[in-house]
Scaffold this motif. Structure first.
Motif, PDB file in Angstrom:
ATOM      1  N   GLN A 104      42.990 -58.655 -41.931  1.00 45.15           N
ATOM      2  CA  GLN A 104      42.512 -57.756 -40.893  1.00 45.15           C
ATOM      3  C   GLN A 104      41.111 -58.172 -40.481  1.00 45.15           C
ATOM      4  OE1 GLN A 104      42.638 -53.745 -42.386  1.00 45.15           O
ATOM      5  NE2 GLN A 104      44.870 -53.680 -42.501  1.00 45.15           N
ATOM      6  N   THR A 106      37.427 -56.871 -38.302  1.00 44.23           N
ATOM      7  CA  THR A 106      36.603 -55.665 -38.248  1.00 44.23           C
ATOM      8  C   THR A 106      37.253 -54.592 -37.397  1.00 44.23           C
ATOM      9  OG1 THR A 106      34.622 -57.033 -38.493  1.00 44.23           O
ATOM     10  CG2 THR A 106      34.309 -54.785 -37.678  1.00 44.23           C
ATOM     11  N   GLY A 108      40.528 -54.251 -37.005  1.00 47.72           N
ATOM     12  CA  GLY A 108      41.908 -54.063 -37.401  1.00 47.72           C
ATOM     13  C   GLY A 108      42.758 -55.283 -37.139  1.00 47.72           C
ATOM     14  N   THR A 109      43.947 -55.073 -36.568  1.00 54.27           N
ATOM     15  CA  THR A 109      44.909 -56.164 -36.360  1.00 54.27           C
ATOM     16  C   THR A 109      45.340 -56.193 -34.902  1.00 54.27           C
ATOM     17  OG1 THR A 109      46.687 -54.666 -37.041  1.00 54.27           O
ATOM     18  CG2 THR A 109      45.758 -56.108 -38.732  1.00 54.27           C
ATOM     19  N   TRP A 124      38.955 -59.581 -43.795  1.00 52.59           N
ATOM     20  CA  TRP A 124      39.513 -58.688 -44.805  1.00 52.59           C
ATOM     21  C   TRP A 124      40.937 -59.114 -45.157  1.00 52.59           C
ATOM     22  CZ3 TRP A 124      36.452 -54.483 -46.415  1.00 52.59           C
ATOM     23  CH2 TRP A 124      35.344 -54.204 -45.607  1.00 52.59           C
ATOM     24  N   ALA A 126      44.290 -57.076 -46.581  1.00 52.94           N
ATOM     25  CA  ALA A 126      44.884 -55.796 -46.963  1.00 52.94           C
ATOM     26  C   ALA A 126      45.675 -55.937 -48.257  1.00 52.94           C
ATOM     27  CB  ALA A 126      45.792 -55.280 -45.850  1.00 52.94           C
ATOM     28  N   SER A 158      45.995 -45.914 -47.144  1.00 48.23           N
ATOM     29  CA  SER A 158      46.372 -46.837 -46.076  1.00 48.23           C
ATOM     30  C   SER A 158      45.657 -48.160 -46.300  1.00 48.23           C
ATOM     31  CB  SER A 158      45.995 -46.267 -44.708  1.00 48.23           C
ATOM     32  OG  SER A 158      44.591 -46.327 -44.512  1.00 48.23           O
ATOM     33  N   ASP A 159      46.129 -49.223 -45.646  1.00 42.93           N
ATOM     34  CA  ASP A 159      45.515 -50.526 -45.861  1.00 42.93           C
ATOM     35  C   ASP A 159      44.071 -50.585 -45.357  1.00 42.93           C
ATOM     36  OD1 ASP A 159      45.981 -50.656 -43.114  1.00 42.93           O
ATOM     37  OD2 ASP A 159      47.709 -51.985 -43.322  1.00 42.93           O
ATOM     38  N   GLN A 160      43.700 -49.690 -44.454  1.00 40.09           N
ATOM     39  CA  GLN A 160      42.305 -49.613 -44.037  1.00 40.09           C
ATOM     40  C   GLN A 160      41.410 -49.078 -45.159  1.00 40.09           C
ATOM     41  OE1 GLN A 160      40.693 -50.155 -40.826  1.00 40.09           O
ATOM     42  NE2 GLN A 160      42.510 -51.380 -40.394  1.00 40.09           N
ATOM     43  N   ASP A 161      41.995 -48.328 -46.082  1.00 39.04           N
ATOM     44  CA  ASP A 161      41.235 -47.746 -47.191  1.00 39.04           C
ATOM     45  C   ASP A 161      41.081 -48.713 -48.362  1.00 39.04           C
ATOM     46  OD1 ASP A 161      40.964 -45.166 -45.938  1.00 39.04           O
ATOM     47  OD2 ASP A 161      43.057 -44.767 -46.469  1.00 39.04           O
ATOM     48  N   ARG A 163      41.741 -52.172 -48.421  1.00 39.99           N
ATOM     49  CA  ARG A 163      41.572 -53.597 -48.117  1.00 39.99           C
ATOM     50  C   ARG A 163      40.301 -54.137 -48.789  1.00 39.99           C
ATOM     51  NH1 ARG A 163      39.743 -53.653 -41.699  1.00 39.99           N
ATOM     52  NH2 ARG A 163      37.686 -52.676 -41.987  1.00 39.99           N
TER      53      ARG A 163
END
Length: 307
Positions: A104, A106, A108-109, A124, A126, A158-161, A163
């Motif tokens: 990911q 900054t 996201g994707t 990042w 994930a 979630s993968d944002q949390d 990663r």
């Protein structure tokens, strides 16, 4: 050393089953042991025995050197026509599994840079999921994400949390082998045979934190969702079984794919828990849900974990 095995079966001409088994004779273990994961002197995988190369044949024109192969080709670029959307993870020619990092940026994707899950310029990771497509113009797969980590605490599910950042100069890529060091100094190594994906995580020996593995069953690549899932754990046997329905990507027009998996992990972890939309619950061995479902396995004195 035993390895985790993924077998894929496709009764509808698309992947419809993923199964992890235990295998002590697959070539993947030999491949990882031959590499060693030395960050200062990375070496390629020696698959001479797999290719049945005769003694001295490497010096002839009939030998194709793996040193000429760069799996990172096609992992950059920009735009629908300029991006390669290739995955650098471990795979074999015509192999049914492709364990690889899902990265990911900054922001996201953003589409269309993450159709294969990996974009070279991202900062990042994930986690490392087991199924990917290579060089396609649509996003699909990215199933059964695994991520090693230090400590039991999770800020979210979630993968944002969860990663993590990584050390780019530690990335080692060659045919059938991928390795990288995460920001907590956790070394991740992946390899694969025709139907096998195998993970090795080496944790920093000096850390006092539990060695944990996060398994996100509802993770999928962008524009795909997991609409329904179930997890069952047997800590004494070291077995996790899951069922989930993926909708999106190439499966959208046929109503999605129901997939099944069984994962082998070191038995009797010191901490075991599952999560869903209600949160993380310790010693809950069976749970159902959609959009948010996973498991966390932790060990106290294991510096190397293999799944």
């Amino acid at each position: 050393m035993c390895a985790g095995k993924i077998l894929l079966h496709s009764p509808t001409s698309l992947v419809a089953m993923a199964v992890f088994l235990v295998c002590c004779k697959c070539t993947s273990a030999t491949q990882l042991d031959s590499v060693g994961g030395d960050e200062e002197s990375p070496t390629r995988v020696d698959v001479q025995s797999d290719l049945d190369v005769e003694e001295g044949e490497r010096e002839t024109d009939s030998w194709i050197s793996l040193d000429w192969v760069d799996p990172l080709i096609g992992t950059g670029g920009y735009g629908f026509w300029g991006g390669g959307n290739c995955t650098p993870g471990a795979t074999r020619p015509f192999g049914m599994v492709k364990p690889s990092p899902d990265t990911q940026g900054t922001d996201g994707t953003p589409d269309p840079l993450h159709h294969a899950g990996y974009y070279y310029h991202d900062d990042w990771i994930a986690g490392f999921s087991q199924t990917h497509m290579h060089g396609v113009g649509i996003t699909s797969y990215g199933h059964i994400l695994m991520l090693p980590r230090l400590g039991r605490s999770l800020s979210g599910y979630s993968d944002q949390d969860y990663r993590t950042r990584f050390y780019r100069n530690s990335e080692t890529v060659s045919p059938a082998y991928y390795a990288i060091t995460l920001e907590d100094d956790i070394r991740v190594e992946l390899t694969a045979s025709d139907r096998v994906a195998w993970h090795r995580y080496t944790f920093p020996a000096e850390s006092a934190e539990p060695r944990c593995v996060l398994i996100d069953v509802t993770h999928a690549l962008p524009f795909n969702i997991i609409a329904d899932a179930r997890i069952d754990l047997d800590p004494e046997k070291g077995r996790l079984t899951v069922r989930f329905l993926q909708v999106g990507g190439f499966s959208f027009d046929i109503g999605g794919l129901t997939m099944y998996a069984s994962a082998a992990f070191p038995p009797n972890p010191s901490f075991i828990a599952t999560w869903n939309t209600a949160g993380l619950e310790e010693n809950r061995l069976s749970v159902e849900g959609s959009m948010m479902l996973g498991a966390l396995l932790c060990y106290e004195n294991e510096d190397v974990l293999e799944l």
